[in-house]
Scaffold this motif. Structure first.
Motif, short mmCIF file in Angstrom:
data_model
loop_
_atom_site.label_atom_id
_atom_site.label_comp_id
_atom_site.label_asym_id
_atom_site.label_seq_id
_atom_site.Cartn_x
_atom_site.Cartn_y
_atom_site.Cartn_z
N UNK A 1 0.84 -1.20 0.00
CA UNK A 1 0.00 0.00 0.00
C UNK A 1 0.87 1.25 0.00
N UNK A 2 1.85 1.28 0.88
CA UNK A 2 2.74 2.44 0.95
C UNK A 2 3.49 2.62 -0.37
N UNK A 3 3.94 1.52 -0.95
CA UNK A 3 4.62 1.60 -2.24
C UNK A 3 3.71 2.19 -3.30
N UNK A 4 2.46 1.75 -3.33
CA UNK A 4 1.49 2.27 -4.30
C UNK A 4 1.26 3.76 -4.11
N UNK A 5 1.28 4.22 -2.86
CA UNK A 5 1.05 5.64 -2.59
C UNK A 5 2.27 6.51 -2.94
N UNK A 6 3.44 5.91 -3.00
CA UNK A 6 4.67 6.67 -3.25
C UNK A 6 5.17 6.56 -4.69
N UNK A 7 5.23 5.35 -5.20
CA UNK A 7 5.91 5.08 -6.47
C UNK A 7 4.99 5.37 -7.66
N UNK A 8 5.46 6.21 -8.55
CA UNK A 8 4.69 6.51 -9.76
C UNK A 8 5.20 5.75 -10.98
N UNK A 9 6.46 5.30 -10.95
CA UNK A 9 6.98 4.57 -12.10
C UNK A 9 7.82 3.36 -11.68
N UNK A 10 8.84 3.56 -10.87
CA UNK A 10 9.67 2.45 -10.39
C UNK A 10 10.30 2.84 -9.06
N UNK A 11 10.66 1.83 -8.27
CA UNK A 11 11.19 2.06 -6.93
C UNK A 11 12.43 2.95 -6.95
N UNK A 12 13.35 2.69 -7.87
CA UNK A 12 14.61 3.44 -7.89
C UNK A 12 14.42 4.93 -8.10
N UNK A 13 13.31 5.32 -8.65
CA UNK A 13 13.02 6.75 -8.84
C UNK A 13 12.50 7.41 -7.57
N UNK A 14 12.17 6.61 -6.56
CA UNK A 14 11.52 7.15 -5.36
C UNK A 14 12.17 6.65 -4.07
N UNK A 15 13.43 6.24 -4.15
CA UNK A 15 14.09 5.68 -2.96
C UNK A 15 14.18 6.67 -1.81
N UNK A 16 14.25 7.96 -2.11
CA UNK A 16 14.34 8.97 -1.05
C UNK A 16 13.09 8.97 -0.17
N UNK A 17 11.97 8.56 -0.69
CA UNK A 17 10.74 8.45 0.09
C UNK A 17 10.45 7.00 0.48
N UNK A 18 10.76 6.08 -0.41
CA UNK A 18 10.41 4.68 -0.19
C UNK A 18 11.21 4.05 0.96
N UNK A 19 12.50 4.30 1.01
CA UNK A 19 13.33 3.70 2.08
C UNK A 19 12.88 4.14 3.47
N UNK A 20 12.77 5.44 3.73
CA UNK A 20 12.35 5.82 5.09
C UNK A 20 10.90 5.41 5.39
N UNK A 21 10.07 5.36 4.37
CA UNK A 21 8.67 4.96 4.59
C UNK A 21 8.58 3.49 4.96
N UNK A 22 9.31 2.65 4.25
CA UNK A 22 9.33 1.22 4.57
C UNK A 22 9.95 0.98 5.95
N UNK A 23 11.00 1.72 6.25
CA UNK A 23 11.65 1.58 7.57
C UNK A 23 10.69 1.97 8.69
#
Length: 146
Positions: free
Chosen positions: A65-87
């Motif tokens: 769910x969090x990934x869907x709310x953050x990522x618009x194309x691929x994970x590597x384009x959104x690591x600055x938000x995805x990493x701390x969000x997953x953590x």
């Protein structure tokens, strides 16, 4: 309006969904993720820790769910938000459940009568809390208007 937890509990109790299915379908409805039924079936195999007691399926679905709310194309384009969000999600989940593996959580959150209802309740509350914190941090932007 029902809370995410209300929707998830209904999915689990009344629709016979497993933990990961209950979370993804509830979040799809609550957060307007626009996922199709066929898409959500991809989370079905994560119930019961991938049916081997590994990482809790409810936690996996929360991360989806969090990934869907953050990522618009691929994970590597959104690591600055995805990493701390997953953590943050993992930290909040471990704080609530004392572990992230199904086999370690089950003795405390499972009963013969309710099965994993306590798990999906806890996980949905953790997801709501985490998303609220991520919104406050500016890592997720939500518009829950119908």
């Amino acid at each position: 309006m029902n809370s995410l937890t209300d929707i998830v509990r209904t999915n689990y109790k009344e629709h016979g969904l497993n933990c990961s299915e209950s979370i993804i379908r509830g979040a799809n409805e609550f957060y307007h993720l626009n996922l199709h039924d066929e898409d959500m079936k991809m989370l079905s195999g994560f119930g019961s820790g991938m049916y081997v007691g590994s990482v809790c399926g409810a936690l996996v679905a929360c991360n989806a769910v969090i990934s869907k709310l953050i990522v618009s194309d691929k994970a590597h384009s959104h690591l600055d938000a995805l990493r701390p969000s997953s953590a943050l999600l993992h930290q909040n989940f471990r704080q609530a459940a004392n572990h992230s593996d199904c086999a370690k959580i089950k003795p405390y959150f499972y009963s013969k009568e309710e099965k994993c209802l306590k798990t999906v309740t806890m996980a949905s509350e953790v997801l709501e809390k985490t998303i609220s914190e991520l919104v406050d941090q500016g890592l997720i932007h939500l518009d829950l208007q119908d």
